[in-house]
Design a protein around this motif. Structure first.
Motif, PDB file in Angstrom:
ATOM      1  N   GLY A 140      11.579   6.184  -8.222  1.00 27.00           N
ATOM      2  CA  GLY A 140      11.588   5.312  -6.759  1.00 27.00           C
ATOM      3  C   GLY A 140      10.423   4.678  -6.496  1.00 27.00           C
ATOM      4  O   GLY A 140       9.140   5.343  -6.859  1.00 27.00           O
ATOM      5  N   VAL A 141      10.331   3.700  -5.738  1.00 28.47           N
ATOM      6  CA  VAL A 141       9.058   2.786  -5.456  1.00 28.47           C
ATOM      7  C   VAL A 141       8.498   3.971  -4.287  1.00 28.47           C
ATOM      8  O   VAL A 141       9.065   4.061  -3.151  1.00 28.47           O
ATOM      9  CB  VAL A 141       9.072   1.258  -4.947  1.00 28.47           C
ATOM     10  N   VAL A 142       7.047   4.087  -4.540  1.00 32.54           N
ATOM     11  CA  VAL A 142       6.482   4.923  -3.294  1.00 32.54           C
ATOM     12  C   VAL A 142       5.566   3.930  -2.411  1.00 32.54           C
ATOM     13  O   VAL A 142       5.238   4.058  -1.377  1.00 32.54           O
ATOM     14  CB  VAL A 142       5.493   5.933  -3.940  1.00 32.54           C
ATOM     15  N   TYR A 143       4.893   2.910  -2.933  1.00 34.41           N
ATOM     16  CA  TYR A 143       4.138   1.913  -2.539  1.00 34.41           C
ATOM     17  C   TYR A 143       3.931   0.867  -3.387  1.00 34.41           C
ATOM     18  O   TYR A 143       4.058   0.683  -4.406  1.00 34.41           O
ATOM     19  CB  TYR A 143       2.869   2.208  -1.843  1.00 34.41           C
ATOM     20  N   VAL A 144       3.415  -0.542  -2.573  1.00 33.67           N
ATOM     21  CA  VAL A 144       3.439  -1.552  -3.344  1.00 33.67           C
ATOM     22  C   VAL A 144       1.797  -2.099  -2.873  1.00 33.67           C
ATOM     23  O   VAL A 144       1.701  -2.477  -1.397  1.00 33.67           O
ATOM     24  CB  VAL A 144       4.020  -2.860  -3.203  1.00 33.67           C
ATOM     25  N   ILE A 145       0.662  -1.921  -3.542  1.00 35.49           N
ATOM     26  CA  ILE A 145      -0.530  -2.473  -2.890  1.00 35.49           C
ATOM     27  C   ILE A 145      -1.039  -3.795  -3.613  1.00 35.49           C
ATOM     28  O   ILE A 145      -0.689  -3.824  -4.860  1.00 35.49           O
ATOM     29  CB  ILE A 145      -1.634  -1.307  -3.424  1.00 35.49           C
ATOM     30  N   TYR A 146      -1.382  -4.476  -2.822  1.00 35.91           N
ATOM     31  CA  TYR A 146      -1.802  -5.687  -3.217  1.00 35.91           C
ATOM     32  C   TYR A 146      -3.194  -5.825  -3.563  1.00 35.91           C
ATOM     33  O   TYR A 146      -4.095  -5.424  -2.977  1.00 35.91           O
ATOM     34  CB  TYR A 146      -1.416  -6.879  -2.341  1.00 35.91           C
ATOM     35  N   THR A 147      -3.522  -6.155  -4.774  1.00 39.11           N
ATOM     36  CA  THR A 147      -4.987  -6.414  -5.379  1.00 39.11           C
ATOM     37  C   THR A 147      -5.339  -7.881  -5.404  1.00 39.11           C
ATOM     38  O   THR A 147      -4.379  -8.833  -5.621  1.00 39.11           O
ATOM     39  CB  THR A 147      -5.201  -5.591  -6.573  1.00 39.11           C
ATOM     40  N   SER A 148      -6.476  -8.310  -5.586  1.00 36.19           N
ATOM     41  CA  SER A 148      -7.036  -9.814  -5.781  1.00 36.19           C
ATOM     42  C   SER A 148      -6.366 -10.330  -7.158  1.00 36.19           C
ATOM     43  O   SER A 148      -6.567  -9.489  -8.209  1.00 36.19           O
ATOM     44  CB  SER A 148      -8.398  -9.983  -5.675  1.00 36.19           C
ATOM     45  N   GLY A 149      -6.145 -11.415  -7.192  1.00 31.79           N
ATOM     46  CA  GLY A 149      -5.572 -11.973  -8.479  1.00 31.79           C
ATOM     47  C   GLY A 149      -6.722 -13.033  -8.807  1.00 31.79           C
ATOM     48  O   GLY A 149      -7.407 -13.589  -8.085  1.00 31.79           O
ATOM     49  N   SER A 150      -6.884 -13.382 -10.103  1.00 30.62           N
ATOM     50  CA  SER A 150      -7.877 -14.283 -10.617  1.00 30.62           C
ATOM     51  C   SER A 150      -7.376 -15.594 -10.117  1.00 30.62           C
ATOM     52  O   SER A 150      -8.454 -16.448 -10.031  1.00 30.62           O
ATOM     53  CB  SER A 150      -7.987 -14.217 -12.004  1.00 30.62           C
ATOM     54  N   CYS A 186     -11.510   7.794   4.615  1.00 31.92           N
ATOM     55  CA  CYS A 186     -12.437   6.587   4.889  1.00 31.92           C
ATOM     56  C   CYS A 186     -12.125   5.321   4.516  1.00 31.92           C
ATOM     57  O   CYS A 186     -13.001   4.329   5.084  1.00 31.92           O
ATOM     58  CB  CYS A 186     -13.711   7.069   3.987  1.00 31.92           C
ATOM     59  N   HIS A 187     -10.981   5.027   3.914  1.00 28.96           N
ATOM     60  CA  HIS A 187     -10.837   3.900   3.204  1.00 28.96           C
ATOM     61  C   HIS A 187      -9.568   3.076   3.789  1.00 28.96           C
ATOM     62  O   HIS A 187      -8.527   3.785   4.103  1.00 28.96           O
ATOM     63  CB  HIS A 187     -10.678   3.856   1.562  1.00 28.96           C
ATOM     64  N   SER A 188      -9.479   2.039   3.850  1.00 26.68           N
ATOM     65  CA  SER A 188      -8.275   1.062   4.167  1.00 26.68           C
ATOM     66  C   SER A 188      -7.116   1.737   3.351  1.00 26.68           C
ATOM     67  O   SER A 188      -7.186   1.964   2.068  1.00 26.68           O
ATOM     68  CB  SER A 188      -8.276  -0.191   3.901  1.00 26.68           C
ATOM     69  N   PHE A 189      -5.784   1.779   4.022  1.00 28.88           N
ATOM     70  CA  PHE A 189      -4.725   2.407   3.298  1.00 28.88           C
ATOM     71  C   PHE A 189      -4.054   1.188   2.488  1.00 28.88           C
ATOM     72  O   PHE A 189      -2.984   1.523   1.810  1.00 28.88           O
ATOM     73  CB  PHE A 189      -3.667   2.969   4.428  1.00 28.88           C
ATOM     74  N   ALA A 190      -4.665   0.036   2.549  1.00 30.41           N
ATOM     75  CA  ALA A 190      -4.392  -0.900   1.354  1.00 30.41           C
ATOM     76  C   ALA A 190      -5.164  -0.850   0.309  1.00 30.41           C
ATOM     77  O   ALA A 190      -4.919  -1.842  -0.414  1.00 30.41           O
ATOM     78  CB  ALA A 190      -4.249  -2.422   2.138  1.00 30.41           C
ATOM     79  N   PHE A 191      -6.083  -0.033   0.305  1.00 25.57           N
ATOM     80  CA  PHE A 191      -6.852   0.377  -0.941  1.00 25.57           C
ATOM     81  C   PHE A 191      -6.379   1.576  -1.591  1.00 25.57           C
ATOM     82  O   PHE A 191      -6.268   2.802  -0.816  1.00 25.57           O
ATOM     83  CB  PHE A 191      -8.458   0.474  -0.617  1.00 25.57           C
ATOM     84  N   ASP A 192      -6.220   1.637  -2.903  1.00 23.29           N
ATOM     85  CA  ASP A 192      -5.833   2.870  -3.542  1.00 23.29           C
ATOM     86  C   ASP A 192      -6.362   4.189  -3.470  1.00 23.29           C
ATOM     87  O   ASP A 192      -5.747   5.173  -3.422  1.00 23.29           O
ATOM     88  CB  ASP A 192      -5.332   2.629  -5.065  1.00 23.29           C
ATOM     89  N   VAL A 193      -7.827   4.015  -2.931  1.00 20.56           N
ATOM     90  CA  VAL A 193      -8.500   5.408  -2.946  1.00 20.56           C
ATOM     91  C   VAL A 193      -7.889   6.201  -1.736  1.00 20.56           C
ATOM     92  O   VAL A 193      -7.738   7.428  -1.774  1.00 20.56           O
ATOM     93  CB  VAL A 193      -9.889   5.214  -2.806  1.00 20.56           C
ATOM     94  N   SER A 194      -7.346   5.359  -0.806  1.00 25.62           N
ATOM     95  CA  SER A 194      -6.410   6.100   0.328  1.00 25.62           C
ATOM     96  C   SER A 194      -5.293   7.205  -0.019  1.00 25.62           C
ATOM     97  O   SER A 194      -4.988   7.995   0.621  1.00 25.62           O
ATOM     98  CB  SER A 194      -6.091   4.855   1.254  1.00 25.62           C
ATOM     99  N   VAL A 195      -4.748   6.658  -1.237  1.00 30.71           N
ATOM    100  CA  VAL A 195      -3.654   7.230  -1.881  1.00 30.71           C
ATOM    101  C   VAL A 195      -4.073   8.940  -1.900  1.00 30.71           C
ATOM    102  O   VAL A 195      -3.576   9.539  -1.799  1.00 30.71           O
ATOM    103  CB  VAL A 195      -3.007   6.684  -2.805  1.00 30.71           C
TER     104      VAL A 195
END
Length: 553
Positions: A140-150, A186-195
């Motif tokens: 099942g989906v646990v999260y969807v994190i948006y990253t910058s696209g080219s 320390c990191h935004s929860f929209a940045f994967d290091v927060s996981v």
């Protein structure tokens, strides 16, 4: 994920789970809050995804757990990003419910027309604090994190529960996580290091200290948090860690409980760590460099730094893949490259994400069939470059599509930064390639320190660097700007003006028609605001290619 947390609640319900300012929540309290929110969401008939727009406060962890307990995955919406971007992510993800707080409800309401749950306004007393027992699957989906696209359009990376659970199980073999550990978010929860920060702490019974964004931007304040709470596991981007390195060099860091610092998110410039290593050594805390990608679940490789890594020419070691992952270095034809030859990083194994949300063509382009593994397997094509050492470990080299090349010279920016930071009075510095005039790439140094003098800096760097590696401009800044993820924010770096150029002469305006004509040609070719009679063409940013344009003019 939430079921593993619930198992921890049974073992230690009264142990401290989350600390935010003066508020301390036990595992039992976090679980009860999450359960009430989950029952509330279930009553609203939530779909497969729920948006969460919260600051780094006491409600964040219960909210994320509550979404998972309701059988949905969370879409982190950092309130610090522009409203237009938030609206784009909400529209793309198709969430029908957003969890937020009263201070952010206006922001959410301006870009979202669905149901909004304001956690500090809802009376949750009428909802059960018992685990909902919603049946979820590891896929099942646990999260969807948006990253910058080219293309400028953010892309949502879809991760599954099993991706994250196996990451923490495999990494635990290296780190020995336990209930004695104290982590910091320390990191935004929209940045994967927060996981890694969130669940690495909570799934092993540790304490998670939620750090406000403004504190993470102040090395002194962050140091105070680390000391006050006895933090044992610290995760940092190299850009954010520079401030703590500076304090270490001044002898102001005392971190007796800190046992490991994990670097991720950016290329680690090893020379920058010298003051820290001189103060602490490499044994405690250990320094670990982990290469990772959102699409392969936060971390992909592991390397604990040793003394030899810090020697000149030591490369940028990121070590070996985590035990359940495979890393291939392939050339443009998809063939493995020999030892010591640069190749693009392809990653296979159970860390590879499901793909990009609503982007089937992009998913097919980046998540490709695995010709080396079991039938039906996939590899993620990273766009990053590395080379393999004789012992099988990896050196990270950078991006395939973002090589730093100026006027035909391939340049290592870290080498310039290392020299610049050795100049007396320079507290911190970065060097970037700018192209403010189309087709004209030039090096610009941004310096934190007293009285930035471009002429002096150019002279200092010219003593040890070739001419093509000396920036054409130096800009003084109060601090190196970081984005929401703690990485260098290139867009926030100011455009250099004439005062940033290393032209060490007083300005004398053109005094005749001919001088005005020549000055005008120089202004056009060099892209500067004004040109004086005694200015030097090359010190204003000129070079051989611009000289050709000058002759043509």
């Amino acid at each position: 994920m939430h079921e593993v947390f619930e198992e921890r609640v049974v073992v230690c319900p009264d142990a401290v789970a989350v600390v935010c300012g003066e508020v301390r929540l036990s595992y039992g309290e976090v679980n009860a809050r999450a359960n009430r929110l989950a029952h509330c969401l279930l009553g609203l008939g939530v779909g497969s995804l729920v948006g969460v727009c919260l600051g780094r406060g006491v409600d964040l962890v219960p909210a994320l757990l509550g979404v998972l307990k309701a059988g949905a995955g969370y879409v982190p919406l950092d309130p610090a990003v522009p409203a237009e971007r938030l609206g784009g992510m909400l529209a793309d993800s198709g969430v029908s419910v957003v969890v937020t707080s009263s201070d952010l409800a206006g922001l959410v309401g301006g870009v979202f027309s669905g149901r909004v749950v304001v956690v500090d306004e809802v009376d949750f007393s009428g909802f059960s604090d018992v685990n909902p027992g919603v049946v979820c699957s590891p896929g099942g989906v646990v999260y969807v994190i948006y990253t910058s696209g080219s293309t400028g359009r953010p892309k949502g990376v879809v991760l599954e529960h099993r991706n994250v659970v196996r990451l923490l199980e495999v990494a635990e073999r290296h780190y020995g996580f336990s209930s004695d550990d104290v982590w910091v978010l320390c990191h935004s929860f929209a940045f994967d290091v927060s996981v890694w920060e969130l669940w690495g702490s909570l799934l092993y019974g540790g304490v998670l200290v939620v750090v406000p964004r403004e504190v993470t931007r102040s090395p002194e304040d962050l140091l105070g948090v680390l000391v006050r709470h006895g933090v044992t596991v610290l995760n940092q981007t190299p850009s954010a860690f520079r401030g703590l390195v500076g304090l270490a060099g001044e002898g102001r860091v005392c971190l007796d409980r800190l046992r490991v610092v994990v670097f991720a998110g950016e290329k680690l410039e090893l020379a920058e760590l010298a003051p820290w290593v001189e103060r602490f050594g490499l044994e405690r805390p250990a320094l670990v460099n982990m290469y990772g990608i959102t699409e392969t679940t936060v971390h992909t490789t592991y390397h604990r730094l040793v003394a030899g890594d810090l020697l000149p020419g030591g490369g940028n070691p990121v070590g070996r893949p985590l035990a359940d992952l495979r890393v291939y270095l392939l050339d443009a034809f998809g063939c493995p490259v020999p030892v010591g030859v640069a190749g693009e990083i392809y990653v296979g194994g159970p860390g590879v994400a499901r793909g990009y949300l609503n982007r089937p063509s992009l998913t097919a382009e980046r998540f490709v069939p695995d010709p080396f593994g079991p039938a039906g397997g996939r590899l993620y094509r990273s766009g990053d470059l590395a080379c393999r050492r004789a012992d099988g470990s990896l050196d990270f080299l950078g991006r395939v599509d973002d090589q730093v090349k100026v006027r035909g010279f391939r340049i290592e920016l870290g080498e310039i930064v290392a020299v610049l930071r050795r100049v007396e009075g320079v507290v911190d510095a970065v060097v970037v390639v700018r192209e403010d005039v189309p087709g004209d790439r030039r090096l610009v140094g941004y310096v934190v320190g007293e009285g930035v003098d471009p002429v002096r800096l150019r002279e200092e760097l010219s003593r040890s660097l070739p001419e093509y590696m000396v920036p054409s401009a130096f800009v003084g800044v109060a601090a190196i700007p970081l984005n929401n993820n703690g990485k260098l924010d290139r867009r926030a770096l100011p455009v250099p003006g004439r005062g940033a150029l290393a032209a060490g002469v007083d300005f004398v305006a053109p005094r005749s028609v001919v001088e005005e004509l020549v000055a005008g040609i120089w202004r056009d070719v060099l892209g500067v605001e004004r040109v004086g009679v005694h200015d030097n063409f090359f010190e204003l940013g000129g070079h051989s290619i611009r000289a050709v344009a000058l002759v043509g003019a």
